[in-house]
Design a protein around this motif. Structure first.
Motif, mmCIF file in Angstrom:
data_model
loop_
_atom_site.group_PDB
_atom_site.id
_atom_site.type_symbol
_atom_site.label_atom_id
_atom_site.label_comp_id
_atom_site.label_asym_id
_atom_site.label_seq_id
_atom_site.Cartn_x
_atom_site.Cartn_y
_atom_site.Cartn_z
ATOM 1 N N LYS A 193 0.863 -1.170 0.000
ATOM 2 C CA LYS A 193 0.000 0.000 0.000
ATOM 3 C C LYS A 193 0.901 1.222 0.000
ATOM 4 C CE LYS A 193 -3.709 2.459 2.393
ATOM 5 N NZ LYS A 193 -4.617 2.511 3.567
ATOM 6 N N LEU A 194 0.822 1.986 -1.067
ATOM 7 C CA LEU A 194 1.683 3.151 -1.242
ATOM 8 C C LEU A 194 0.872 4.430 -1.067
ATOM 9 C CD1 LEU A 194 3.540 1.980 -4.484
ATOM 10 C CD2 LEU A 194 4.200 1.551 -2.105
ATOM 11 N N ILE A 195 1.415 5.362 -0.311
ATOM 12 C CA ILE A 195 0.793 6.673 -0.131
ATOM 13 C C ILE A 195 1.867 7.733 -0.343
ATOM 14 C CG2 ILE A 195 -0.380 8.238 1.460
ATOM 15 C CD1 ILE A 195 -1.521 5.812 2.886
ATOM 16 N N VAL A 196 1.584 8.698 -1.201
ATOM 17 C CA VAL A 196 2.515 9.789 -1.464
ATOM 18 C C VAL A 196 1.804 11.103 -1.156
ATOM 19 C CG1 VAL A 196 4.127 10.805 -3.101
ATOM 20 C CG2 VAL A 196 3.501 8.397 -3.330
ATOM 21 N N LEU A 197 2.284 11.808 -0.130
ATOM 22 C CA LEU A 197 1.729 13.100 0.271
ATOM 23 C C LEU A 197 2.742 14.181 -0.081
ATOM 24 C CD1 LEU A 197 0.395 12.035 3.804
ATOM 25 C CD2 LEU A 197 -0.811 11.941 1.606
ATOM 26 N N LYS A 218 6.135 13.310 2.158
ATOM 27 C CA LYS A 218 6.137 12.000 2.791
ATOM 28 C C LYS A 218 5.752 10.903 1.796
ATOM 29 C CE LYS A 218 7.119 12.909 7.160
ATOM 30 N NZ LYS A 218 8.303 12.327 7.843
ATOM 31 N N PHE A 219 6.535 9.832 1.851
ATOM 32 C CA PHE A 219 6.230 8.649 1.052
ATOM 33 C C PHE A 219 6.138 7.449 1.989
ATOM 34 C CE2 PHE A 219 8.055 4.883 -1.176
ATOM 35 C CZ PHE A 219 6.972 4.628 -1.995
ATOM 36 N N TYR A 220 5.001 6.738 1.964
ATOM 37 C CA TYR A 220 4.767 5.581 2.821
ATOM 38 C C TYR A 220 4.652 4.330 1.963
ATOM 39 C CZ TYR A 220 3.448 9.172 6.241
ATOM 40 O OH TYR A 220 3.439 10.255 7.074
ATOM 41 N N ASP A 221 5.397 3.301 2.340
ATOM 42 C CA ASP A 221 5.377 2.017 1.637
ATOM 43 C C ASP A 221 5.069 0.926 2.673
ATOM 44 O OD1 ASP A 221 5.792 -0.325 0.258
ATOM 45 O OD2 ASP A 221 7.786 0.203 -0.488
ATOM 46 N N PHE A 222 3.809 0.506 2.716
ATOM 47 C CA PHE A 222 3.374 -0.491 3.693
ATOM 48 C C PHE A 222 3.279 -1.852 3.025
ATOM 49 C CE2 PHE A 222 -0.229 -2.761 5.781
ATOM 50 C CZ PHE A 222 0.394 -3.008 7.001
ATOM 51 N N ASP A 223 4.078 -2.822 3.529
ATOM 52 C CA ASP A 223 4.051 -4.193 3.026
ATOM 53 C C ASP A 223 2.860 -4.908 3.657
ATOM 54 O OD1 ASP A 223 4.511 -7.011 2.642
ATOM 55 O OD2 ASP A 223 6.601 -6.539 2.165
ATOM 56 N N VAL A 246 1.748 -7.961 3.393
ATOM 57 C CA VAL A 246 2.006 -9.332 3.868
ATOM 58 C C VAL A 246 2.858 -9.326 5.137
ATOM 59 C CG1 VAL A 246 3.024 -11.560 3.278
ATOM 60 C CG2 VAL A 246 1.800 -10.243 1.527
ATOM 61 N N LYS A 247 3.943 -8.557 5.117
ATOM 62 C CA LYS A 247 4.872 -8.538 6.255
ATOM 63 C C LYS A 247 4.430 -7.579 7.359
ATOM 64 C CE LYS A 247 8.876 -9.670 3.355
ATOM 65 N NZ LYS A 247 10.213 -9.206 2.886
ATOM 66 N N LYS A 248 3.473 -6.712 7.088
ATOM 67 C CA LYS A 248 2.978 -5.722 8.056
ATOM 68 C C LYS A 248 4.086 -4.767 8.513
ATOM 69 C CE LYS A 248 -1.016 -7.780 7.995
ATOM 70 N NZ LYS A 248 -2.156 -7.178 7.258
ATOM 71 N N THR A 249 4.950 -4.420 7.596
ATOM 72 C CA THR A 249 6.024 -3.476 7.894
ATOM 73 C C THR A 249 5.863 -2.236 7.011
ATOM 74 O OG1 THR A 249 7.484 -4.535 6.275
ATOM 75 C CG2 THR A 249 7.634 -5.284 8.574
ATOM 76 N N CYS A 250 6.437 -1.147 7.479
ATOM 77 C CA CYS A 250 6.275 0.111 6.748
ATOM 78 C C CYS A 250 7.601 0.835 6.622
ATOM 79 C CB CYS A 250 5.264 1.006 7.457
ATOM 80 S SG CYS A 250 4.929 2.557 6.579
ATOM 81 N N LYS A 251 7.837 1.396 5.456
ATOM 82 C CA LYS A 251 8.999 2.242 5.214
ATOM 83 C C LYS A 251 8.508 3.654 4.919
ATOM 84 C CE LYS A 251 11.846 -1.467 3.219
ATOM 85 N NZ LYS A 251 12.585 -1.919 1.995
ATOM 86 N N THR A 252 9.125 4.613 5.589
ATOM 87 C CA THR A 252 8.756 6.017 5.404
ATOM 88 C C THR A 252 9.975 6.805 4.926
ATOM 89 O OG1 THR A 252 7.172 5.826 7.223
ATOM 90 C CG2 THR A 252 7.744 8.041 6.501
ATOM 91 N N SER A 253 9.771 7.661 3.970
ATOM 92 C CA SER A 253 10.885 8.453 3.449
ATOM 93 C C SER A 253 10.358 9.757 2.874
ATOM 94 C CB SER A 253 11.658 7.673 2.382
ATOM 95 O OG SER A 253 10.831 7.436 1.250
ATOM 96 N N SER A 254 11.276 10.657 2.580
ATOM 97 C CA SER A 254 10.911 11.889 1.888
ATOM 98 C C SER A 254 10.842 11.597 0.391
ATOM 99 C CB SER A 254 11.934 12.984 2.180
ATOM 100 O OG SER A 254 13.230 12.568 1.771
#
Length: 210
Positions: A87-91, A96-101, A103-111
């Motif tokens: 699940k990708l969200i770009v604000l 802010k860029f959110y990359d939520f896996d 299956v693994k229930k993990t999230c990466k956040t970056s500019s």
């Protein structure tokens, strides 16, 4: 005789000017006016990265007014990485860029990197009209779209951009981006609807808030 010849030449030159003006007006009338893409729409898309060799299919939501984009991405990568769902969200306004896996229930956040700065999903001002065509059967349920192009020397990132938009609603149907001689991306848009059915799609998962 000389006077008659002068008026004949003058009339001939005038007729040529009139014909030329009509031709110019006709050609100008055939070039579609750059339309404005809706500020909000959602649908599905398929994306292929030719250099990295992976296909992503997603359901996305686009909010141009608030400069944000979200998608549920299913990536089918070549090699050992296999398939994954994100699940990708770009604000863009919040950088802010959110990359939520999923299956693994993990999230990466970056500019957001400068090379992927905000741009509206519409026809760029410095793009030029290429052609107009019908997708599918003419008169049998097909739709008309227009191709627009922006060469690399006009693109702010130095990319060669080609985009197709429907002539009635001005929504995208295809996009091809050549970033360099080896890197290119192709995106197809389909099942589009205007507006947003769920504005909460832009809210990151709780795992991204930690």
């Amino acid at each position: 005789e000389k006077k008659k010849f002068f008026f004949t030449r003058q009339r001939s030159a005038m007729m040529k000017c009139i014909v030329l003006a009509v031709l110019v007006a006709t050609v100008a009338a055939q070039i579609p006016i750059r339309c404005k893409t809706p500020a909000e729409f959602e649908g599905r898309s398929s994306y292929f990265n030719h250099e990295r060799g992976f296909m992503a299919r997603n359901r996305f939501a686009y909010d141009g007014a608030n400069e944000r984009w979200a998608a549920l991405d299913e990536v089918d990568a070549s090699g050992s990485t296999g398939r994954s769902i994100h699940k990708l969200i770009v604000l863009y306004k919040e950088d802010k860029f959110y990359d939520f896996d999923v299956v693994k229930k993990t999230c990466k956040t970056s500019s957001i990197p400068p090379s992927h700065a905000w741009r509206a999903w519409g026809i760029p001002e410095n793009a030029t009209f290429v052609t107009e065509a019908t997708e599918g059967v003419i008169g049998g349920g097909g739709f008309v779209y227009a191709d627009w192009e922006m060469p690399a020397y006009r693109h702010p990132q130095g990319w060669h951009w080609i985009g197709s938009f429907t002539t009635d609603q001005c929504v995208p149907t295809h996009e091809v981006v050549f970033k360099n001689v080896t890197y290119s991306e192709t995106t197809h848009f389909y099942d589009l609807t205007l507006g947003l059915s769920d504005p909460n799609v832009f809210i990151p998962d709780s795992a991204c808030q930690q």
